[in-house]
Write an enzyme that holds these catalytic residues in place. Structure first.
Site, PDB file in Angstrom:
ATOM      1  N   HIS A  11      -2.460  -2.159  -9.680  1.00  0.00           N
ATOM      2  CA  HIS A  11      -3.364  -1.519  -8.725  1.00  0.00           C
ATOM      3  C   HIS A  11      -4.641  -2.325  -8.657  1.00  0.00           C
ATOM      4  O   HIS A  11      -5.075  -2.873  -9.668  1.00  0.00           O
ATOM      5  CB  HIS A  11      -3.670  -0.082  -9.170  1.00  0.00           C
ATOM      6  N   HIS A  42       0.867  -1.187   0.000  1.00  0.00           N
ATOM      7  CA  HIS A  42       0.000   0.000   0.000  1.00  0.00           C
ATOM      8  C   HIS A  42       0.902   1.236   0.000  1.00  0.00           C
ATOM      9  O   HIS A  42       1.594   1.493  -0.974  1.00  0.00           O
ATOM     10  CB  HIS A  42      -0.926  -0.108   1.215  1.00  0.00           C
ATOM     11  N   ASP A  79       2.843   5.591  -6.990  1.00  0.00           N
ATOM     12  CA  ASP A  79       4.097   5.508  -6.239  1.00  0.00           C
ATOM     13  C   ASP A  79       5.313   5.217  -7.084  1.00  0.00           C
ATOM     14  O   ASP A  79       6.425   5.175  -6.571  1.00  0.00           O
ATOM     15  CB  ASP A  79       3.971   4.437  -5.151  1.00  0.00           C
TER      16      ASP A  79
HETATM   17  N1  ACO Z   1       4.515  -7.146 -10.532  1.00  0.00           N
HETATM   18  C1  ACO Z   1       4.370  -8.345 -11.134  1.00  0.00           C
HETATM   19  N2  ACO Z   1       3.193  -8.999 -11.204  1.00  0.00           N
HETATM   20  C2  ACO Z   1       2.123  -8.408 -10.642  1.00  0.00           C
HETATM   21  C3  ACO Z   1       2.200  -7.149 -10.005  1.00  0.00           C
HETATM   22  C4  ACO Z   1       3.462  -6.516  -9.960  1.00  0.00           C
HETATM   23  N3  ACO Z   1       3.600  -5.330  -9.389  1.00  0.00           N
HETATM   24  N4  ACO Z   1       0.985  -6.815  -9.531  1.00  0.00           N
HETATM   25  C5  ACO Z   1       0.166  -7.813  -9.857  1.00  0.00           C
HETATM   26  N5  ACO Z   1       0.850  -8.779 -10.532  1.00  0.00           N
HETATM   27  C6  ACO Z   1       0.294 -10.010 -11.119  1.00  0.00           C
HETATM   28  C7  ACO Z   1       0.018 -11.067 -10.057  1.00  0.00           C
HETATM   29  O1  ACO Z   1       1.122 -11.919  -9.876  1.00  0.00           O
HETATM   30  C8  ACO Z   1      -1.169 -11.764 -10.648  1.00  0.00           C
HETATM   31  O2  ACO Z   1      -0.711 -12.607 -11.687  1.00  0.00           O
HETATM   32  P1  ACO Z   1      -1.426 -14.041 -11.941  1.00  0.00           P
HETATM   33  O3  ACO Z   1      -2.803 -13.689 -12.388  1.00  0.00           O
HETATM   34  O4  ACO Z   1      -0.578 -14.689 -12.968  1.00  0.00           O
HETATM   35  O5  ACO Z   1      -1.396 -14.751 -10.619  1.00  0.00           O
HETATM   36  C9  ACO Z   1      -1.969 -10.648 -11.323  1.00  0.00           C
HETATM   37  O6  ACO Z   1      -0.980  -9.652 -11.672  1.00  0.00           O
HETATM   38  C10 ACO Z   1      -3.043 -10.027 -10.438  1.00  0.00           C
HETATM   39  O7  ACO Z   1      -2.432  -9.631  -9.208  1.00  0.00           O
HETATM   40  P2  ACO Z   1      -3.195  -9.544  -7.817  1.00  0.00           P
HETATM   41  O8  ACO Z   1      -2.198  -9.682  -6.716  1.00  0.00           O
HETATM   42  O9  ACO Z   1      -4.369 -10.467  -7.839  1.00  0.00           O
HETATM   43  O10 ACO Z   1      -3.747  -8.075  -7.882  1.00  0.00           O
HETATM   44  P3  ACO Z   1      -4.308  -7.256  -6.648  1.00  0.00           P
HETATM   45  O11 ACO Z   1      -5.358  -6.359  -7.194  1.00  0.00           O
HETATM   46  O12 ACO Z   1      -4.704  -8.155  -5.530  1.00  0.00           O
HETATM   47  O13 ACO Z   1      -3.038  -6.434  -6.151  1.00  0.00           O
HETATM   48  C11 ACO Z   1      -1.474  -4.714  -5.826  1.00  0.00           C
HETATM   49  C12 ACO Z   1      -2.875  -5.069  -6.355  1.00  0.00           C
HETATM   50  C13 ACO Z   1      -1.332  -5.180  -4.363  1.00  0.00           C
HETATM   51  C14 ACO Z   1      -1.311  -3.191  -5.855  1.00  0.00           C
HETATM   52  C15 ACO Z   1      -0.414  -5.400  -6.726  1.00  0.00           C
HETATM   53  O14 ACO Z   1      -0.537  -4.954  -8.071  1.00  0.00           O
HETATM   54  C16 ACO Z   1       1.022  -5.177  -6.229  1.00  0.00           C
HETATM   55  O15 ACO Z   1       1.480  -5.916  -5.360  1.00  0.00           O
HETATM   56  N6  ACO Z   1       1.728  -4.115  -6.763  1.00  0.00           N
HETATM   57  C17 ACO Z   1       3.055  -3.813  -6.295  1.00  0.00           C
HETATM   58  C18 ACO Z   1       2.964  -3.018  -5.015  1.00  0.00           C
HETATM   59  C19 ACO Z   1       2.520  -1.589  -5.244  1.00  0.00           C
HETATM   60  O16 ACO Z   1       3.014  -0.890  -6.124  1.00  0.00           O
HETATM   61  N7  ACO Z   1       1.562  -1.155  -4.402  1.00  0.00           N
HETATM   62  C20 ACO Z   1       1.070   0.216  -4.448  1.00  0.00           C
HETATM   63  C21 ACO Z   1      -0.374   0.240  -4.855  1.00  0.00           C
HETATM   64  S1  ACO Z   1      -0.885   1.923  -5.031  1.00  0.00           S
HETATM   65  C22 ACO Z   1      -1.187   2.447  -3.476  1.00  0.00           C
HETATM   66  O17 ACO Z   1      -1.399   1.719  -2.544  1.00  0.00           O
HETATM   67  C23 ACO Z   1      -1.162   3.865  -3.309  1.00  0.00           C
END
Ligand code: ACO
Length: 428
Positions: free
Chosen positions: A306, A267, A362
């Site tokens: 996201h 987050h 971010d």
């Molecule tokens: N890098 C690589 N793969 C990713 C990423 C990433 N940053 N984010 C999602 N994926 C992939 C997952 O592995 C998953 O792949 P799969 O379908 O093959 O299993 C798919 O994309 C969906 O991912 P989820 O985890 O189900 O997506 P969710 O909506 O739950 O997560 C989150 C969103 C937590 C923001 C995620 O994209 C992430 O971890 N990003 C990196 C951390 C980040 O930048 N967070 C800041 C968010 S903005 C904020 O809070 C202000």
């Protein structure tokens, strides 16, 4: 045709009509669906709340597929271009943009609350020299509740607004004190003839008795970043604010919980994680390897993806422009080239395209904070300062909601039942 959903339970052959409002059905309408009369009834299962609305809200609108973000109906780009942070804070809390006299009164009322009790200062001084700034921030926000016991009267609208002003005014002071502690420097008291962001930079960076003149480009960049981070509807930390607030806890305690939720790297800790990632990559030539490892699931590409945006995060575009303006007055970060290459490669890659993973707010904000001279441990705090306004707007809205109830989700119990107790000396 009435707006209803007809459900047939194939276990019993019974049919149920459920009302649809705003493309949504009420989870409680499913409770009537049972096989036996003495059953609990049907629930919905939604881990991570990916498709469950927990409230109605008129604070922030997001269309994640189209990349739209609006505060109280105003597009984020227009607010970032035309307002300063205090004006947007007023908008989020009051629902309308202020006229000139309302704005002056608002700014003045925030100025009156920038100081913290000296005991707070002493409490901060007792943290270890290398304490994480966010840990200090969270604990000290919670400690504020002991200084304002009247904050417990959460059902009084006037009192809620007073505590909200206090919190908005004091969070920059706490953040700056945490930073100065980590640097081993004496605190700078707030300077109330400055704007919100000027004063924050003054408390952070003024050294010795020489006057401190914050660089106007940095002041503007900070205002824009604060506006972009002010609210984002029912995200993890706002949901925590509402969850804690739903038990009628005071706003300081609730806000400390919200800030703790923000601290996590998935987050608000993401901008810190982005900088750590860029440093670990080290050179533009290493970007392809790093992206390949992300695709193999070895790690995530921080600052990408996201929960709601399945398009370019509208805030990320503005932050990128903001970064250009900042780098004109500071040294250009060598990490910027790595970030630009990372973005380019990822946006062309099938893995990221298929999953609709775009840079989020971010991805570039950490580079700006670094250019301003902030250590990475301050990054989540830089997010918490403006988000305080959003948390409070969400909390105030919830407190006025006729449908408000203490938050208490259900579970599907999958553990053992009615097991015979085993004395300790007979356990394997
Ligand atoms: N890098 C690589 N793969 C990713 C990423 C990433 N940053 N984010 C999602 N994926 C992939 C997952 O592995 C998953 O792949 P799969 O379908 O093959 O299993 C798919 O994309 C969906 O991912 P989820 O985890 O189900 O997506 P969710 O909506 O739950 O997560 C989150 C969103 C937590 C923001 C995620 O994209 C992430 O971890 N990003 C990196 C951390 C980040 O930048 N967070 C800041 C968010 S903005 C904020 O809070 C202000």
């Amino acid at each position: 045709m009435p707006d209803t959903l007809t459900i047939t339970d194939n276990r019993t052959g019974k049919t149920y009509d459920v009302d649809i409002n705003d493309d949504t059905v009420r989870a409680m309408d499913f409770r009537q669906i049972k096989v036996q009369d003495d059953e609990f009834g049907m629930m919905t299962y939604d881990p991570g709340y990916t498709n469950t609305a927990a409230c109605t809200s008129s604070v922030t609108y997001i269309d994640g597929d189209k990349g739209i973000l609006e505060y109280r109906g105003y597009p984020i780009g227009q607010l970032a271009e035309n307002c300063d942070f205090q004006e947007v804070a007023y908008l989020l809390l009051h629902g309308e943009l202020p006229n000139q006299s309302q704005l002056e009164e608002w700014v003045q009322s925030l100025r009156m609350h920038t100081m913290v009790h000296e005991n707070i200062k002493e409490q901060m001084a007792s943290f270890r020299y290398d304490a994480h700034a966010m840990g200090m921030f969270i604990s000290t926000v919670a400690a504020l509740s002991t200084f304002y016991p009247e904050a417990k009267d959460v059902h009084c609208a006037e009192n809620r607004m007073l505590q909200s002003k206090r919190l908005i005014a004091k969070v920059p002071t706490l953040a700056a004190f945490a930073y100065r502690h980590s640097q081993g420097h004496p605190d700078n008291y707030p300077k109330n003839d400055l704007t919100y962001t000027e004063n924050f930079l003054h408390m952070m960076f003024k050294m010795t008795d020489n006057p401190y003149e914050p660089e106007p480009a940095l002041v503007r960049a900070l205002d824009v970043l604060f506006i972009l981070h002010a609210d984002h509807e029912q995200n993890c930390s706002a949901s925590v604010m509402r969850a804690i607030g739903s038990s009628d806890a005071d706003p300081y305690s609730a806000l400390a919980g919200a800030a703790a939720a923000l601290y996590g790297p998935l987050h608000g800790g993401a901008n810190e994680a982005v900088l750590n990632m860029l440093n670990a990559i080290g050179h533009v030539n290493n970007v392809r390897d790093y992206v390949a490892k992300c695709k193999d699931g070895e790690h995530r590409l921080m600052g990408f993806g996201h929960r709601v945006y399945k398009n370019y995060d509208p805030r990320a575009l503005i932050v990128k422009q903001c970064a250009d303006a900042v780098f004109e007055v500071t040294r250009r970060s060598p990490l910027l080239d790595i970030a630009l290459e990372l973005e380019k490669i990822a946006l062309e890659d099938e893995y990221f395209i298929k999953r609709k993973l775009y840079p989020n707010v971010d991805f570039y904000s950490g580079l700006i904070y670094e250019a301003i001279g902030l250590p990475v441990t301050m990054f989540p705090v830089m997010f918490a300062i403006p988000r305080t306004v959003g948390w409070l707007a969400q909390w105030q809205e919830m407190m006025e909601d006729d449908e408000r109830r203490i938050q208490r989700p259900r579970q599907i119990y999958v553990g053992g039942r009615e097991r015979e107790f085993v004395p300790i000396n007979q356990r394997g």
